[in-house]
Each structure stands twice: as C-alpha cells, then as structure tokens.
Write a protein that holds these residues in place. Structure first.
Motif, PDB file in Angstrom:
ATOM      1  N   ALA A   2      34.680  51.667  56.867  1.00  0.00           N
ATOM      2  CA  ALA A   2      34.584  50.305  57.393  1.00  0.00           C
ATOM      3  C   ALA A   2      33.316  49.610  56.915  1.00  0.00           C
ATOM      4  CB  ALA A   2      34.646  50.331  58.912  1.00  0.00           C
ATOM      5  N   GLU A   3      32.223  50.332  56.857  1.00  0.00           N
ATOM      6  CA  GLU A   3      30.965  49.730  56.433  1.00  0.00           C
ATOM      7  C   GLU A   3      31.051  49.217  54.996  1.00  0.00           C
ATOM      8  OE1 GLU A   3      26.605  51.352  55.397  1.00  0.00           O
ATOM      9  OE2 GLU A   3      27.321  51.874  57.405  1.00  0.00           O
ATOM     10  N   ASN A   4      31.659  50.003  54.117  1.00  0.00           N
ATOM     11  CA  ASN A   4      31.806  49.581  52.727  1.00  0.00           C
ATOM     12  C   ASN A   4      32.677  48.337  52.614  1.00  0.00           C
ATOM     13  OD1 ASN A   4      30.149  51.570  51.763  1.00  0.00           O
ATOM     14  ND2 ASN A   4      31.775  52.830  50.929  1.00  0.00           N
ATOM     15  N   VAL A   5      33.723  48.255  53.426  1.00  0.00           N
ATOM     16  CA  VAL A   5      34.594  47.077  53.394  1.00  0.00           C
ATOM     17  C   VAL A   5      33.804  45.843  53.831  1.00  0.00           C
ATOM     18  CG1 VAL A   5      36.633  46.013  54.426  1.00  0.00           C
ATOM     19  CG2 VAL A   5      36.717  48.388  53.681  1.00  0.00           C
ATOM     20  N   THR A   6      32.984  45.997  54.849  1.00  0.00           N
ATOM     21  CA  THR A   6      32.158  44.881  55.326  1.00  0.00           C
ATOM     22  C   THR A   6      31.186  44.427  54.240  1.00  0.00           C
ATOM     23  OG1 THR A   6      32.312  45.732  57.580  1.00  0.00           O
ATOM     24  CG2 THR A   6      30.550  44.157  57.131  1.00  0.00           C
ATOM     25  N   ILE A   7      30.582  45.372  53.558  1.00  0.00           N
ATOM     26  CA  ILE A   7      29.650  45.053  52.472  1.00  0.00           C
ATOM     27  C   ILE A   7      30.390  44.408  51.308  1.00  0.00           C
ATOM     28  CG2 ILE A   7      28.147  46.077  50.709  1.00  0.00           C
ATOM     29  CD1 ILE A   7      27.433  48.228  52.854  1.00  0.00           C
ATOM     30  N   ALA A   8      31.599  44.890  51.019  1.00  0.00           N
ATOM     31  CA  ALA A   8      32.361  44.428  49.854  1.00  0.00           C
ATOM     32  C   ALA A   8      32.961  43.041  50.039  1.00  0.00           C
ATOM     33  CB  ALA A   8      33.463  45.433  49.534  1.00  0.00           C
ATOM     34  N   ARG A   9      33.257  42.668  51.281  1.00  0.00           N
ATOM     35  CA  ARG A   9      33.994  41.423  51.542  1.00  0.00           C
ATOM     36  C   ARG A   9      33.391  40.178  50.875  1.00  0.00           C
ATOM     37  NH1 ARG A   9      37.867  41.559  54.605  1.00  0.00           N
ATOM     38  NH2 ARG A   9      37.053  43.176  55.990  1.00  0.00           N
ATOM     39  N   PRO A  10      32.092  39.891  51.026  1.00  0.00           N
ATOM     40  CA  PRO A  10      31.580  38.663  50.381  1.00  0.00           C
ATOM     41  C   PRO A  10      31.663  38.694  48.850  1.00  0.00           C
ATOM     42  CG  PRO A  10      29.803  39.845  51.519  1.00  0.00           C
ATOM     43  CD  PRO A  10      31.075  40.544  51.839  1.00  0.00           C
ATOM     44  N   TYR A  11      31.530  39.872  48.270  1.00  0.00           N
ATOM     45  CA  TYR A  11      31.639  39.990  46.815  1.00  0.00           C
ATOM     46  C   TYR A  11      33.081  39.785  46.365  1.00  0.00           C
ATOM     47  CZ  TYR A  11      26.913  41.728  47.151  1.00  0.00           C
ATOM     48  OH  TYR A  11      25.569  41.833  47.416  1.00  0.00           O
ATOM     49  N   ALA A  12      34.022  40.323  47.135  1.00  0.00           N
ATOM     50  CA  ALA A  12      35.441  40.126  46.813  1.00  0.00           C
ATOM     51  C   ALA A  12      35.805  38.650  46.934  1.00  0.00           C
ATOM     52  CB  ALA A  12      36.314  40.978  47.741  1.00  0.00           C
ATOM     53  N   GLU A  13      35.302  37.991  47.969  1.00  0.00           N
ATOM     54  CA  GLU A  13      35.561  36.558  48.145  1.00  0.00           C
ATOM     55  C   GLU A  13      34.983  35.756  46.986  1.00  0.00           C
ATOM     56  OE1 GLU A  13      37.373  34.740  50.336  1.00  0.00           O
ATOM     57  OE2 GLU A  13      38.100  36.658  51.104  1.00  0.00           O
ATOM     58  N   ALA A  14      33.760  36.096  46.580  1.00  0.00           N
ATOM     59  CA  ALA A  14      33.131  35.390  45.461  1.00  0.00           C
ATOM     60  C   ALA A  14      33.923  35.601  44.174  1.00  0.00           C
ATOM     61  CB  ALA A  14      31.690  35.868  45.286  1.00  0.00           C
ATOM     62  N   ALA A  15      34.351  36.839  43.928  1.00  0.00           N
ATOM     63  CA  ALA A  15      35.142  37.125  42.727  1.00  0.00           C
ATOM     64  C   ALA A  15      36.467  36.369  42.773  1.00  0.00           C
ATOM     65  CB  ALA A  15      35.396  38.625  42.602  1.00  0.00           C
ATOM     66  N   PHE A  16      37.079  36.325  43.953  1.00  0.00           N
ATOM     67  CA  PHE A  16      38.357  35.623  44.088  1.00  0.00           C
ATOM     68  C   PHE A  16      38.181  34.127  43.817  1.00  0.00           C
ATOM     69  CE2 PHE A  16      41.671  33.362  46.343  1.00  0.00           C
ATOM     70  CZ  PHE A  16      42.802  33.996  45.861  1.00  0.00           C
ATOM     71  N   LYS A  17      37.144  33.519  44.378  1.00  0.00           N
ATOM     72  CA  LYS A  17      36.897  32.087  44.155  1.00  0.00           C
ATOM     73  C   LYS A  17      36.643  31.808  42.682  1.00  0.00           C
ATOM     74  CE  LYS A  17      35.286  30.990  48.773  1.00  0.00           C
ATOM     75  NZ  LYS A  17      34.154  30.676  49.632  1.00  0.00           N
ATOM     76  N   GLN A  18      35.868  32.672  42.041  1.00  0.00           N
ATOM     77  CA  GLN A  18      35.587  32.503  40.613  1.00  0.00           C
ATOM     78  C   GLN A  18      36.878  32.605  39.798  1.00  0.00           C
ATOM     79  OE1 GLN A  18      32.837  31.785  38.818  1.00  0.00           O
ATOM     80  NE2 GLN A  18      33.908  32.057  36.882  1.00  0.00           N
ATOM     81  N   ALA A  19      37.672  33.632  40.078  1.00  0.00           N
ATOM     82  CA  ALA A  19      38.915  33.853  39.332  1.00  0.00           C
ATOM     83  C   ALA A  19      39.930  32.761  39.603  1.00  0.00           C
ATOM     84  CB  ALA A  19      39.497  35.217  39.697  1.00  0.00           C
ATOM     85  N   ASP A  20      40.072  32.381  40.870  1.00  0.00           N
ATOM     86  CA  ASP A  20      41.048  31.361  41.246  1.00  0.00           C
ATOM     87  C   ASP A  20      40.678  30.019  40.624  1.00  0.00           C
ATOM     88  OD1 ASP A  20      43.388  30.531  42.552  1.00  0.00           O
ATOM     89  OD2 ASP A  20      42.255  29.839  44.304  1.00  0.00           O
ATOM     90  N   GLY A  21      39.394  29.688  40.645  1.00  0.00           N
ATOM     91  CA  GLY A  21      38.923  28.430  40.061  1.00  0.00           C
ATOM     92  C   GLY A  21      39.156  28.364  38.559  1.00  0.00           C
ATOM     93  N   ALA A  22      39.102  29.524  37.917  1.00  0.00           N
ATOM     94  CA  ALA A  22      39.313  29.577  36.462  1.00  0.00           C
ATOM     95  C   ALA A  22      40.784  29.828  36.112  1.00  0.00           C
ATOM     96  CB  ALA A  22      38.444  30.678  35.864  1.00  0.00           C
ATOM     97  N   GLY A  23      41.634  29.978  37.132  1.00  0.00           N
ATOM     98  CA  GLY A  23      43.048  30.282  36.867  1.00  0.00           C
ATOM     99  C   GLY A  23      43.214  31.633  36.215  1.00  0.00           C
ATOM    100  N   ALA A  24      42.373  32.593  36.617  1.00  0.00           N
ATOM    101  CA  ALA A  24      42.361  33.895  35.958  1.00  0.00           C
ATOM    102  C   ALA A  24      42.484  35.050  36.954  1.00  0.00           C
ATOM    103  CB  ALA A  24      41.073  34.035  35.138  1.00  0.00           C
ATOM    104  N   LEU A  25      43.376  34.920  37.932  1.00  0.00           N
ATOM    105  CA  LEU A  25      43.533  35.989  38.917  1.00  0.00           C
ATOM    106  C   LEU A  25      43.980  37.297  38.262  1.00  0.00           C
ATOM    107  CD1 LEU A  25      45.149  34.114  41.949  1.00  0.00           C
ATOM    108  CD2 LEU A  25      42.802  34.946  41.740  1.00  0.00           C
ATOM    109  N   GLY A  26      44.915  37.229  37.333  1.00  0.00           N
ATOM    110  CA  GLY A  26      45.404  38.428  36.643  1.00  0.00           C
ATOM    111  C   GLY A  26      44.319  39.139  35.850  1.00  0.00           C
ATOM    112  N   PRO A  27      43.613  38.416  34.960  1.00  0.00           N
ATOM    113  CA  PRO A  27      42.545  39.069  34.199  1.00  0.00           C
ATOM    114  C   PRO A  27      41.436  39.640  35.089  1.00  0.00           C
ATOM    115  CG  PRO A  27      43.175  37.026  33.127  1.00  0.00           C
ATOM    116  CD  PRO A  27      43.903  37.077  34.436  1.00  0.00           C
ATOM    117  N   TRP A  28      41.098  38.931  36.159  1.00  0.00           N
ATOM    118  CA  TRP A  28      40.070  39.440  37.076  1.00  0.00           C
ATOM    119  C   TRP A  28      40.565  40.694  37.787  1.00  0.00           C
ATOM    120  CZ3 TRP A  28      35.096  38.929  38.868  1.00  0.00           C
ATOM    121  CH2 TRP A  28      34.299  37.982  38.212  1.00  0.00           C
ATOM    122  N   SER A  29      41.814  40.719  38.173  1.00  0.00           N
ATOM    123  CA  SER A  29      42.377  41.895  38.836  1.00  0.00           C
ATOM    124  C   SER A  29      42.314  43.104  37.904  1.00  0.00           C
ATOM    125  CB  SER A  29      43.818  41.616  39.266  1.00  0.00           C
ATOM    126  OG  SER A  29      44.355  42.697  39.967  1.00  0.00           O
TER     127      SER A  29
END
Length: 177
Positions: A2-29
């Motif tokens: 659980a602790e790792n998930v809590t730590i990871a969440r803001p980074y995952a959100e940032a990566a998702f926003k970056q990928a979504d904004g660039a239209g690159a969800l597949g390449p980021w995944s």
C-alpha cells in the motif's frame, strides 16, 4: 504494498497527463512496461540502492538499459531518480494502465482454465464476458489443472468461479450444514 502505491500515485498521474496531452497513451504504456521490468531486475535493484552511484550516472545507466525512450520519458526517469522513486516503477505502471483502461473503457480480465482454450472457445467466452461487463476486455489466460474442469474469471473485484473445484467446494460446504 500500500505504501508503494501511495508513493507511486502522483507519478502515475503525472505520466498519464503527459501521455494523454501528447496523445501517446500507447507508447507511454509500452515505455512504462519496459521501465518497470528494468527496475525490477535484481542487478538493477543493487545499482538503484548503491549510494556510490550518483543521480546523473544512475539515470544515464537506467535510460541506456531501457533503450528506446522519447525525451519526455527520459525526463520522467530523471525525476524518478532524483526523488529516489525508481523502485516504485511497477506500481506506477499498474496505476497508469488502470487510468488508461478507464479512459479507453476497457477492463482487465484474468481467465484461469483447467485446460488449454482453443481460439473459438476463448473468443466466445470473451464476447460473453464483454456483454456481461459492458466493456472491452483485455484478456489474459492461464492454465491451472487443479481446477479439474471449467474456468475462473476475475474482472476487477468480480470473480466468476465456474470450475469443478469450486462446485465441489460449494457442495462440501452445503453438506456440512
């Protein structure tokens, strides 16, 4: 963890926003899959926790091992190194995939079968499950002979146990009453 998930969440959100904004969800995944695999490697774990290895050198080494990354993905790795978060890359990847699937209207389905499923059976089962869950499914299939016969299906928190082992367990429980 659980602790790792809590730590990871803001980074995952940032990566998702970056990928979504660039239209690159597949390449980021795909990139996060590679990054998580490299971060989980025991030799890389040793290097990640080596205090003698500087941030720049670790980032350079990590990016070199992963290989094909665009500049924003390389910057993401540098931020993770700077904040000592490379070890939570598997959780970042999992959270990212959850958000990506949510955006695309897909769910992950794990099918465990007592026997190997042929393509026609798998396609029929997948269509029936997609109709039931009203979503596109990313299906992964594994074989467990201990089921004796039938399948178990896990989609999110829902579990469908249509295995002989499950039915025998239910009968045994009913007979104990």
């Amino acid at each position: 963890m659980a602790e790792n998930v809590t730590i990871a969440r803001p980074y995952a959100e940032a990566a998702f926003k970056q990928a979504d904004g660039a239209g690159a969800l597949g390449p980021w995944s795909e990139a996060l899959d590679k990054l998580a695999a490299v971060a989980a490697d025991p030799q890389m774990q040793t290097l990640i926790h080596d205090p003698k290895l500087g941030e720049d050198k670790l980032a350079e080494l990590f990016i070199g091992v992963v290989g094909d990354l665009d500049e924003s993905q390389k910057n993401f790795v540098r931020i993770l190194v700077e904040n000592e978060r490379l070890q939570v890359l598997p959780e970042i990847r999992d959270l990212f995939v959850e958000r990506k699937n949510e955006r695309e209207g897909t769910l992950d389905a794990d099918i465990v079968s007592a026997f190997e499923l042929d393509d026609a059976t798998l396609n029929t089962l997948t269509q029936e499950l997609e109709a039931r869950f009203k979503a596109k499914l990313n299906v992964s299939v594994s074989v467990d002979p201990d089921l004796i016969g039938g399948v178990t299906v896990t989609v999110g928190d829902d579990v469908i146990d249509a295995s002989v082992r499950g039915k025998l367990a239910n009968m045994a429980a009913a007979l104990k009453i």
